[in-house]
Design a protein around this motif. Structure first.
Motif, PDB file in Angstrom:
ATOM      1  N   GLU A   5       0.403  -1.420   0.032  1.00 47.08           N
ATOM      2  CA  GLU A   5      -0.352  -0.529  -0.232  1.00 47.08           C
ATOM      3  C   GLU A   5       0.729   1.232   0.442  1.00 47.08           C
ATOM      4  N   ALA A   6       0.475   2.865  -0.452  1.00 44.65           N
ATOM      5  CA  ALA A   6       0.609   3.391  -0.239  1.00 44.65           C
ATOM      6  C   ALA A   6      -0.160   5.053  -0.305  1.00 44.65           C
ATOM      7  N   LYS A   7      -0.028   6.275  -0.666  1.00 44.51           N
ATOM      8  CA  LYS A   7      -0.520   6.884   0.425  1.00 44.51           C
ATOM      9  C   LYS A   7      -0.900   7.620  -1.062  1.00 44.51           C
ATOM     10  N   LEU A   8      -1.494   8.303  -1.737  1.00 48.58           N
ATOM     11  CA  LEU A   8      -2.210   8.999  -2.929  1.00 48.58           C
ATOM     12  C   LEU A   8      -2.217  10.232  -2.679  1.00 48.58           C
ATOM     13  N   SER A   9      -1.580  11.413  -2.421  1.00 47.13           N
ATOM     14  CA  SER A   9      -2.439  13.630  -2.560  1.00 47.13           C
ATOM     15  C   SER A   9      -1.610  14.085  -3.612  1.00 47.13           C
ATOM     16  N   ILE A  10      -2.981  14.290  -3.303  1.00 45.27           N
ATOM     17  CA  ILE A  10      -3.185  15.108  -4.608  1.00 45.27           C
ATOM     18  C   ILE A  10      -3.758  16.939  -4.245  1.00 45.27           C
ATOM     19  N   ARG A  11      -2.395  17.392  -5.008  1.00 42.19           N
ATOM     20  CA  ARG A  11      -2.748  19.121  -5.554  1.00 42.19           C
ATOM     21  C   ARG A  11      -3.231  19.670  -6.419  1.00 42.19           C
ATOM     22  N   CYS A  12      -3.680  21.026  -6.359  1.00 41.88           N
ATOM     23  CA  CYS A  12      -4.176  21.476  -7.564  1.00 41.88           C
ATOM     24  C   CYS A  12      -3.535  22.399  -8.005  1.00 41.88           C
ATOM     25  N   LYS A  13      -3.398  22.056  -9.119  1.00 44.96           N
ATOM     26  CA  LYS A  13      -2.739  23.298 -10.325  1.00 44.96           C
ATOM     27  C   LYS A  13      -3.208  24.690 -10.390  1.00 44.96           C
ATOM     28  N   LEU A  14      -4.597  24.601 -10.224  1.00 40.40           N
ATOM     29  CA  LEU A  14      -5.354  25.913 -10.324  1.00 40.40           C
ATOM     30  C   LEU A  14      -6.081  25.714  -9.183  1.00 40.40           C
ATOM     31  N   VAL A  15      -5.998  26.234  -8.174  1.00 39.05           N
ATOM     32  CA  VAL A  15      -7.408  26.450  -7.139  1.00 39.05           C
ATOM     33  C   VAL A  15      -8.513  26.658  -7.429  1.00 39.05           C
ATOM     34  N   LYS A  16      -8.635  27.796  -8.788  1.00 42.31           N
ATOM     35  CA  LYS A  16     -10.403  27.892  -9.451  1.00 42.31           C
ATOM     36  C   LYS A  16     -10.658  26.324  -9.369  1.00 42.31           C
ATOM     37  N   PHE A  17      -9.206  25.280 -10.715  1.00 39.46           N
ATOM     38  CA  PHE A  17     -10.615  23.816 -11.189  1.00 39.46           C
ATOM     39  C   PHE A  17     -10.464  22.965  -9.809  1.00 39.46           C
ATOM     40  N   CYS A  18     -10.217  22.550  -8.995  1.00 39.66           N
ATOM     41  CA  CYS A  18     -10.131  22.288  -8.009  1.00 39.66           C
ATOM     42  C   CYS A  18     -11.254  22.615  -7.131  1.00 39.66           C
ATOM     43  N   CYS A  19     -11.886  24.188  -6.856  1.00 37.63           N
ATOM     44  CA  CYS A  19     -12.854  24.094  -6.156  1.00 37.63           C
ATOM     45  C   CYS A  19     -13.707  23.747  -7.399  1.00 37.63           C
ATOM     46  N   PHE A  20     -13.424  24.250  -8.745  1.00 37.87           N
ATOM     47  CA  PHE A  20     -14.985  23.872  -9.220  1.00 37.87           C
ATOM     48  C   PHE A  20     -14.800  21.886  -9.130  1.00 37.87           C
ATOM     49  N   PHE A  21     -14.085  21.414  -8.833  1.00 38.60           N
ATOM     50  CA  PHE A  21     -14.929  20.056  -9.319  1.00 38.60           C
ATOM     51  C   PHE A  21     -15.594  19.826  -8.054  1.00 38.60           C
ATOM     52  N   PHE A  22     -13.836  19.752  -6.454  1.00 32.61           N
ATOM     53  CA  PHE A  22     -14.917  19.474  -5.613  1.00 32.61           C
ATOM     54  C   PHE A  22     -16.433  19.929  -5.846  1.00 32.61           C
ATOM     55  N   TYR A  23     -17.171  20.885  -5.965  1.00 34.90           N
ATOM     56  CA  TYR A  23     -18.474  20.773  -5.901  1.00 34.90           C
ATOM     57  C   TYR A  23     -19.126  20.723  -6.622  1.00 34.90           C
ATOM     58  N   TYR A  24     -17.994  20.427  -7.871  1.00 32.15           N
ATOM     59  CA  TYR A  24     -18.849  19.573  -8.707  1.00 32.15           C
ATOM     60  C   TYR A  24     -19.830  18.242  -8.633  1.00 32.15           C
ATOM     61  N   HIS A  25     -18.666  17.563  -7.707  1.00 29.35           N
ATOM     62  CA  HIS A  25     -18.947  16.406  -7.230  1.00 29.35           C
ATOM     63  C   HIS A  25     -19.660  15.889  -6.408  1.00 29.35           C
ATOM     64  N   VAL A  26     -19.218  16.885  -5.202  1.00 28.22           N
ATOM     65  CA  VAL A  26     -19.818  16.714  -4.480  1.00 28.22           C
ATOM     66  C   VAL A  26     -21.322  17.928  -3.613  1.00 28.22           C
ATOM     67  N   VAL A  27     -21.832  18.717  -5.117  1.00 20.06           N
ATOM     68  CA  VAL A  27     -23.345  19.580  -5.024  1.00 20.06           C
ATOM     69  C   VAL A  27     -23.958  18.729  -5.888  1.00 20.06           C
ATOM     70  N   ILE A  28     -23.193  18.270  -7.389  1.00 18.80           N
ATOM     71  CA  ILE A  28     -24.284  18.689  -8.378  1.00 18.80           C
ATOM     72  C   ILE A  28     -24.386  16.584  -7.912  1.00 18.80           C
ATOM     73  N   ILE A  29     -23.216  15.759  -8.515  1.00 22.65           N
ATOM     74  CA  ILE A  29     -23.646  14.604  -8.870  1.00 22.65           C
ATOM     75  C   ILE A  29     -24.047  14.175  -7.221  1.00 22.65           C
ATOM     76  N   GLY A  30     -24.038  14.862  -5.726  1.00 19.58           N
ATOM     77  CA  GLY A  30     -24.536  14.189  -4.581  1.00 19.58           C
ATOM     78  C   GLY A  30     -26.592  14.814  -5.052  1.00 19.58           C
ATOM     79  N   ILE A  31     -26.321  15.836  -5.718  1.00 19.51           N
ATOM     80  CA  ILE A  31     -27.751  15.904  -5.804  1.00 19.51           C
ATOM     81  C   ILE A  31     -28.470  14.804  -6.919  1.00 19.51           C
ATOM     82  N   ARG A  32     -27.413  14.207  -7.965  1.00 23.90           N
ATOM     83  CA  ARG A  32     -28.224  13.634  -8.574  1.00 23.90           C
ATOM     84  C   ARG A  32     -27.760  11.979  -8.466  1.00 23.90           C
TER      85      ARG A  32
END
Length: 129
Positions: free
Chosen positions: A98-125
């Motif tokens: 096993e190993a740990k995967l860490s993820i960093r965002c190249k563009l903060v706006k990109f990560c905020c958008f995708f976090f919002y999209y996956h949590v809110v939009i997909i959560g609603i669907r």
């Protein structure tokens, strides 16, 4: 008097290069790979994230050969960070790493958008909304 014995013939699977902790930058693709000896009989390969088994599909591309096993995370998001585990199993034995995967965002706006999209939009669907 009857006597019987049974023993398994073959070799247990092993890692010749196990997983190592990985830092990934998104957007981009993430690949985790191990070098393996799948043994005899040929071992099955399973991948897990935080103890949940992962399967080939829309989010993951899983492949293996006799010498290498790999998982590709398609369109990774911040929530894909965690502990990944590879399990090799045949009739003779099993081994995992096993190993740990860490993820960093190249563009903060990109990560905020995708976090919002996956949590809110997909959560609603998912909840039928």
């Amino acid at each position: 008097m009857e006597c019987c014995s049974s023993f398994l013939v073959g070799t247990a699977p092993s890692f010749t290069r196990p997983l190592s902790d990985t830092d990934a930058i998104i957007p981009g693709t993430v690949k985790l790979s191990v070098n393996v000896d799948l043994g005899s009989p040929v071992a099955e390969v399973k991948w897990f994230k935080d103890w949940k088994e992962l399967y080939q599909g829309e989010r993951y591309n899983i492949s293996s050969t006799k010498r290498r096993a790999e998982i590709e995370i398609k369109q990774p998001v911040v929530n894909d960070a965690g502990t990944y585990r590879c399990l090799l199993r045949n009739a003779v034995g099993e081994v995992e790493c096993e190993a740990k995967l860490s993820i960093r965002c190249k563009l903060v706006k990109f990560c905020c958008f995708f976090f919002y999209y996956h949590v809110v939009i997909i959560g609603i669907r998912s909840s039928g909304g």
